[in-house]
Design an enzyme around this catalytic site. Structure first.
Site, short mmCIF file in Angstrom:
data_model
loop_
_atom_site.label_atom_id
_atom_site.label_comp_id
_atom_site.label_asym_id
_atom_site.label_seq_id
_atom_site.Cartn_x
_atom_site.Cartn_y
_atom_site.Cartn_z
N MET A 1 0.81 -1.06 0.02
CA MET A 1 0.12 -0.03 -0.08
C MET A 1 0.88 1.22 -0.06
SD MET A 1 -1.29 -0.79 3.90
CE MET A 1 -1.76 -2.45 2.96
N PRO A 2 1.80 1.38 -1.17
CA PRO A 2 2.38 2.71 -1.25
C PRO A 2 1.58 3.72 -1.17
CG PRO A 2 2.97 0.98 -2.89
CD PRO A 2 1.78 0.51 -2.24
N TYR A 3 2.42 5.10 -0.80
CA TYR A 3 2.20 6.23 -1.19
C TYR A 3 3.30 6.94 -1.84
CZ TYR A 3 1.15 11.09 -0.43
OH TYR A 3 0.96 12.75 -0.56
N MET B 1 -1.36 4.45 -3.90
CA MET B 1 -1.83 6.09 -4.20
C MET B 1 -0.54 7.01 -4.69
SD MET B 1 -3.97 7.46 -1.10
CE MET B 1 -5.34 6.55 -0.19
#
Lengths: 77, 77, 77, 77, 77, 77
Positions: free
Chosen positions: B1-3, B41
């Site tokens: 779930m990288p940003y 995201m």
């Protein structure tokens, strides 16, 4: 190769003031940490007053309250 | 779930280019780290030229100087 | 002169993977926006699982729940 | 009430140097924008060399290359 | 003295909603970590839909696809 | 699909407190802006005391001074 992000309220910061911030921060990093200006980046974000909160209030309300209570720091904030 | 946050100068980045950045970064995270696109995201910030500094100068001045001194990288920056 | 910040969970990202992210993002900015690699910075932040939340839960709890409910995306996240 | 974030490589920045950065940036904001020190925050992030990229390479590789090619800026970066 | 940055899509967030976010986050930090509101800052960034990506797509495309596939979360996102 | 970053001083924040921050912020965004929890991310950064400045001083010095001058806010900060 530092990266510096400066966030201030959007209240008419002039081009000259922005240039002074960029120069001042870069000089500081050269002086204190011997960083190279060539790879030092500075990004200034101007934030609308509605979007900045302190003391649990938007800045505008916070300042009004501080002024009323006599504890305000005048125009400086 | 990288940003992922991408900051570039505000110089007419098109919708198509933004979509290409979003797709490219997401694909890269899937490929290199096997991340799920569904929770990846990407936020692109476009920064006014006056608000971006390098070499102790606002970008516009920096480019002018680089062009004059013959060390500039052309239009690429 | 872009600046890119990539935040991922701290789960054993290797030096090789970090180098691949740095190269991949830089190449993407050259390709899509014709930026100069020389002034393109990439900073990778590895965030402890306890410090990352999604769906109102720390990542570890979120994954356990997703696995239990059969809606999980396997090890990819 | 500015907020300043300074990112530098993690290479033994001392307590004294950190204090000098905090004081220097705060003084600069007072001087240029008449901000109040009381509500000026500075956060310094020290980033591991593997996690910082420039020129498409992790910093360590970038410096080695710069040194080899004779274009390096010495120890300053 | 916490600093909180909230990034949301720019879709008509009202002044009242912004004030509610600022108050809510500040109260949360007082309650959970006993922080002082006086030195708690909140900055809200509103990001254009073109500049926000998820699932490898700009938000607008992502929502259209989610709506079409019947997996969308309605207007909530 | 909001992204929230919370920066606090590193002073023994527990797992339970982190989970409470993540849940609290996510609930707030659902309540105020009707955002979906599924795509709401929260990242907590714990910052060493030496690396956080306020009032032109590192936090530790700032607190000592505040305590001495009798204007301190006790343990709350």
């Amino acid at each position: 190769m530092p990266y510096v992000n400066i966030k201030v309220t959007r209240e008419g910061v002039t081009e000259t003031q922005k240039a002074a911030l960029i120069k001042g921060v870069t000089d500081l990093l050269v002086e204190v940490l011997h960083k190279s200006p060539a790879t030092t980046m500075v990004v200034i974000d101007e934030v609308d007053l509605d979007n900045w909160g302190i003391g649990g209030l938007p800045v505008t309300d916070y300042r009004r309250l501080a002024a009323t209570s006599g504890q305000g720091s005048g125009s400086m904030e």
